[in-house]
Design an enzyme around this catalytic site. Sequence first.
Site, PDB file in Angstrom:
ATOM      1  N   HIS A 143     -21.140   8.055 -42.044  1.00 49.08           N
ATOM      2  CA  HIS A 143     -19.740   7.656 -41.917  1.00 49.08           C
ATOM      3  C   HIS A 143     -19.205   6.980 -43.194  1.00 49.08           C
ATOM      4  O   HIS A 143     -18.190   7.414 -43.714  1.00 49.08           O
ATOM      5  CB  HIS A 143     -19.425   6.842 -40.670  1.00 49.08           C
ATOM      6  CG  HIS A 143     -17.958   6.611 -40.613  1.00 49.08           C
ATOM      7  ND1 HIS A 143     -17.072   7.594 -40.226  1.00 49.08           N
ATOM      8  CD2 HIS A 143     -17.212   5.587 -41.057  1.00 49.08           C
ATOM      9  CE1 HIS A 143     -15.842   7.162 -40.404  1.00 49.08           C
ATOM     10  NE2 HIS A 143     -15.895   5.947 -40.909  1.00 49.08           N
ATOM     11  N   TYR A 152     -15.875   7.570 -46.383  1.00 53.12           N
ATOM     12  CA  TYR A 152     -14.995   6.625 -47.091  1.00 53.12           C
ATOM     13  C   TYR A 152     -15.317   6.559 -48.576  1.00 53.12           C
ATOM     14  O   TYR A 152     -14.460   6.184 -49.379  1.00 53.12           O
ATOM     15  CB  TYR A 152     -15.049   5.240 -46.439  1.00 53.12           C
ATOM     16  CG  TYR A 152     -14.408   5.257 -45.081  1.00 53.12           C
ATOM     17  CD1 TYR A 152     -13.093   5.711 -44.940  1.00 53.12           C
ATOM     18  CD2 TYR A 152     -15.095   4.899 -43.940  1.00 53.12           C
ATOM     19  CE1 TYR A 152     -12.500   5.796 -43.705  1.00 53.12           C
ATOM     20  CE2 TYR A 152     -14.509   4.982 -42.702  1.00 53.12           C
ATOM     21  CZ  TYR A 152     -13.214   5.435 -42.587  1.00 53.12           C
ATOM     22  OH  TYR A 152     -12.623   5.522 -41.354  1.00 53.12           O
ATOM     23  N   HIS A 199     -10.787  19.001 -38.521  1.00 50.72           N
ATOM     24  CA  HIS A 199     -10.521  17.603 -38.897  1.00 50.72           C
ATOM     25  C   HIS A 199     -10.962  17.330 -40.336  1.00 50.72           C
ATOM     26  O   HIS A 199     -10.205  16.797 -41.137  1.00 50.72           O
ATOM     27  CB  HIS A 199     -11.242  16.672 -37.915  1.00 50.72           C
ATOM     28  CG  HIS A 199     -11.462  15.263 -38.408  1.00 50.72           C
ATOM     29  ND1 HIS A 199     -10.431  14.376 -38.588  1.00 50.72           N
ATOM     30  CD2 HIS A 199     -12.594  14.600 -38.755  1.00 50.72           C
ATOM     31  CE1 HIS A 199     -10.915  13.222 -39.022  1.00 50.72           C
ATOM     32  NE2 HIS A 199     -12.234  13.331 -39.148  1.00 50.72           N
ATOM     33  N   PHE A 200     -12.191  17.749 -40.683  1.00 50.29           N
ATOM     34  CA  PHE A 200     -12.613  17.320 -42.023  1.00 50.29           C
ATOM     35  C   PHE A 200     -12.140  18.250 -43.137  1.00 50.29           C
ATOM     36  O   PHE A 200     -12.203  17.885 -44.300  1.00 50.29           O
ATOM     37  CB  PHE A 200     -14.107  16.990 -42.094  1.00 50.29           C
ATOM     38  CG  PHE A 200     -15.063  18.080 -41.756  1.00 50.29           C
ATOM     39  CD1 PHE A 200     -15.813  18.009 -40.596  1.00 50.29           C
ATOM     40  CD2 PHE A 200     -15.240  19.144 -42.608  1.00 50.29           C
ATOM     41  CE1 PHE A 200     -16.718  18.998 -40.289  1.00 50.29           C
ATOM     42  CE2 PHE A 200     -16.156  20.128 -42.311  1.00 50.29           C
ATOM     43  CZ  PHE A 200     -16.890  20.062 -41.136  1.00 50.29           C
ATOM     44  N   HIS A 201     -11.609  19.415 -42.770  1.00 46.80           N
ATOM     45  CA  HIS A 201     -10.945  20.176 -43.842  1.00 46.80           C
ATOM     46  C   HIS A 201      -9.564  19.597 -44.134  1.00 46.80           C
ATOM     47  O   HIS A 201      -9.017  19.842 -45.210  1.00 46.80           O
ATOM     48  CB  HIS A 201     -10.893  21.669 -43.522  1.00 46.80           C
ATOM     49  CG  HIS A 201     -12.200  22.346 -43.816  1.00 46.80           C
ATOM     50  ND1 HIS A 201     -13.200  22.442 -42.893  1.00 46.80           N
ATOM     51  CD2 HIS A 201     -12.697  22.902 -44.960  1.00 46.80           C
ATOM     52  CE1 HIS A 201     -14.249  23.034 -43.436  1.00 46.80           C
ATOM     53  NE2 HIS A 201     -13.979  23.314 -44.693  1.00 46.80           N
ATOM     54  N   ARG A 239     -18.665  24.996 -33.644  1.00 50.23           N
ATOM     55  CA  ARG A 239     -18.816  25.017 -35.094  1.00 50.23           C
ATOM     56  C   ARG A 239     -20.221  25.527 -35.411  1.00 50.23           C
ATOM     57  O   ARG A 239     -21.040  25.697 -34.504  1.00 50.23           O
ATOM     58  CB  ARG A 239     -18.602  23.613 -35.690  1.00 50.23           C
ATOM     59  CG  ARG A 239     -19.631  22.595 -35.271  1.00 50.23           C
ATOM     60  CD  ARG A 239     -19.342  21.196 -35.815  1.00 50.23           C
ATOM     61  NE  ARG A 239     -19.712  21.057 -37.225  1.00 50.23           N
ATOM     62  CZ  ARG A 239     -19.943  19.883 -37.836  1.00 50.23           C
ATOM     63  NH1 ARG A 239     -19.822  18.743 -37.154  1.00 50.23           N
ATOM     64  NH2 ARG A 239     -20.252  19.830 -39.102  1.00 50.23           N
ATOM     65  N   ARG A 240     -20.483  25.797 -36.687  1.00 53.13           N
ATOM     66  CA  ARG A 240     -21.815  26.192 -37.125  1.00 53.13           C
ATOM     67  C   ARG A 240     -22.372  27.387 -36.362  1.00 53.13           C
ATOM     68  O   ARG A 240     -23.492  27.361 -35.880  1.00 53.13           O
ATOM     69  CB  ARG A 240     -22.783  25.011 -36.998  1.00 53.13           C
ATOM     70  CG  ARG A 240     -22.419  23.861 -37.910  1.00 53.13           C
ATOM     71  CD  ARG A 240     -23.373  22.703 -37.780  1.00 53.13           C
ATOM     72  NE  ARG A 240     -23.372  21.898 -38.998  1.00 53.13           N
ATOM     73  CZ  ARG A 240     -24.010  20.740 -39.120  1.00 53.13           C
ATOM     74  NH1 ARG A 240     -24.704  20.262 -38.121  1.00 53.13           N
ATOM     75  NH2 ARG A 240     -23.988  20.086 -40.253  1.00 53.13           N
TER      76      ARG A 240
END
Length: 543
Positions: free
Chosen positions: A217, A221, A368-370, A433-434
């Site tokens: 996590h 950041y 979300h993370f793209h 995913r994956r």
Amino acid sequence: MIAKRDARLSQSFILVSFIALFLGATAGLLQTLVRGGVIELPAGIGYYQLLTAHGVLLALIFTTYFIMGFLYAGISKTLGELYVVPYKTGWLGFWMMTFGTGLATVFILLNKATVLYTFYAPLQASPWFYVALVHVVVGSWLCAFSMWRQYYIWKQVTKEKLSPLFSFMASMTMAMWFIATLGVAAAVIFQFIPWSFGWVEKIDILISRTLFWYFGHPLVYFWLLPAYMCWYVVIPKIIGGKIFSDALARLSFVLFLLFSIPVGFHHQLLEPGISHTWKFFQVVLTFMVIIPSLMTAFSMFAVFETAGRKKGAKGIFGWLKVLPWSDVRFFAPMMGMLIFIPAGAGGIINASHQMNQVVHNTLWVTGHFHLTVASSVTLTFFGISYWLIPYLSGRTLTKRMHKLGIIQTVMWAVGMFFMSGAMHLVGLFGAPRRTAYTTYNDHPQAVDWIPYQAVMAIGGTILFLAILLVLYIAYYLAFQAPKGETEFPIGEVEDAAVKTPVILENWKLWVGISAALILIAYTVPFWHMIEHAPAGSQGYKFW
Ligand code: HAS
Ligand code: HEM
Ligand code: CU
């Protein structure tokens, strides 16, 4: 102007970063084409092999190298030319990381480390893959030591109580990185290396994943904070405004140090073996770490509005119109900020304990993370490149490159709208995913997913073209653009802003509280894991 030797250090990091970007994006394009059912992979290349290369080269290598290049340039700009020890340690770090990166890439390409970028046990890679990771991490520690040393010497020499904002933020980012990477280093050195060499037979899966997310996590950041450094420090200068508050900016970074580490369980909400109480506790801390991002949003709105009103903007939203939209140094990071609004909202959904059950392990999370790392952060990094590369190469950003940069940004936003939008939607319908292309024996639900995956392929193709464009621009700015001076924009603080309290630079205090929070959030669950440890697992190679 930056000293030539410092420029070379930054340039080396940025060069490796862009090579990784190219290789990783090629894998990304192929993934979308496979999942969309457009192509089949040739020459025995496996889908998961590509996905490993994509995750490692983009999420771990492109980001970390770009960040090091940016931070070194900014430190040299705000604290002066690197002293001998920080300079030499920086190069040592670079070579150690690069040795590790090369070794890891070779083993991924040899199909001996197809374990994805999270390298979850019981998947077992070649031991050399883990040895490579140790080199990347320890190399990055050398860079951290080198930056702190520069900061420390500067304070000794100048006897100033407060360091320049950029250098404070850089030191804080590296402090968070160092504390976070202790977790992954422990997992790799004490668990994965002995297990993959066969010195021990079994591995404790839950402990390895917990140590990974203790790191995983704050890792996100670590990508975000350098983008925030651009938003807080660089953007005000570019738009002809001022930094809203030095104290607020420093406080938000302090809060990131405190709250970004003891929250790893929000990636393990569906993991058995951790009690709900402790998951809930870390979810509460996750909601705490949203606060510094909201402070950042508030601060950026204030900067835009104040700058706009100074230019004579009227009405509630008049200031929007007078922002320098045609300046790519502003436009690209601004697109990143705008995208961060839905990106962050998605993160809050993920973190909400019950809703996580709907989205976990679906393409929603990939969506979300793209938006976060692959758009807000990446677009900001591109925006930085447009002035940082010519600043380092002693060249200028030409009008044509400005225009191409704007086109590049629009292409990225459009491509990502399709790719990430389709991922979010089809994720809500349950698409995992994956996974490579499959129709699950023509199961009706799986057939319904396919059109969305085709849209992902369209988005992915646009994104790949955008990557080719940014690589061309970077090459031109590094080697071909007309010689001249480019500025490293560093904003000044608003005159009316409150004076920054010196306590914000009290490292012992903040690192101490950070350590205490980590101990509170992790000691009991860890003790439980050890107390109730199962026999452990042997390694598996499914590829
Ligand atoms: Fe996340 C999964 C929760 C932020 C990256 N995240 C991931 C993974 C990655 C990732 C890579 O709780 C997948 C890992 C894997 O492979 O399994 N995430 C959050 C939360 C936040 C968050 C609560 N994530 C990020 C950032 C990332 C990132 C940042 C990379 C850089 N995430 C999760 C959770 C999961 C997760 C669960 C696990 C899911 C699962 O089940 O697997 C928060 O930090 C977000 C806070 C942000 C905001 C937005 C503030 C808005 C700002 C912009 C202002 C705009 C302006 C412009 C000023 C509240 C600052 C205005 C101008 C105008 C003109 C209007
Ligand atoms: C995963 C495409 C850029 C980070 C994926 C997946 C696709 C994809 C289709 C999911 C595959 C699956 O779960 O089966 C693309 C394309 C890109 C791009 C077409 C642009 C050309 C980026 C960038 C980053 C990034 C710039 C980070 C800086 C990741 C990560 C994963 C991922 C971390 C997860 C890997 C895993 O689950 O192990 N990408 N992506 N991507 N992407 Fe990207
Ligand atoms: Cu997280």
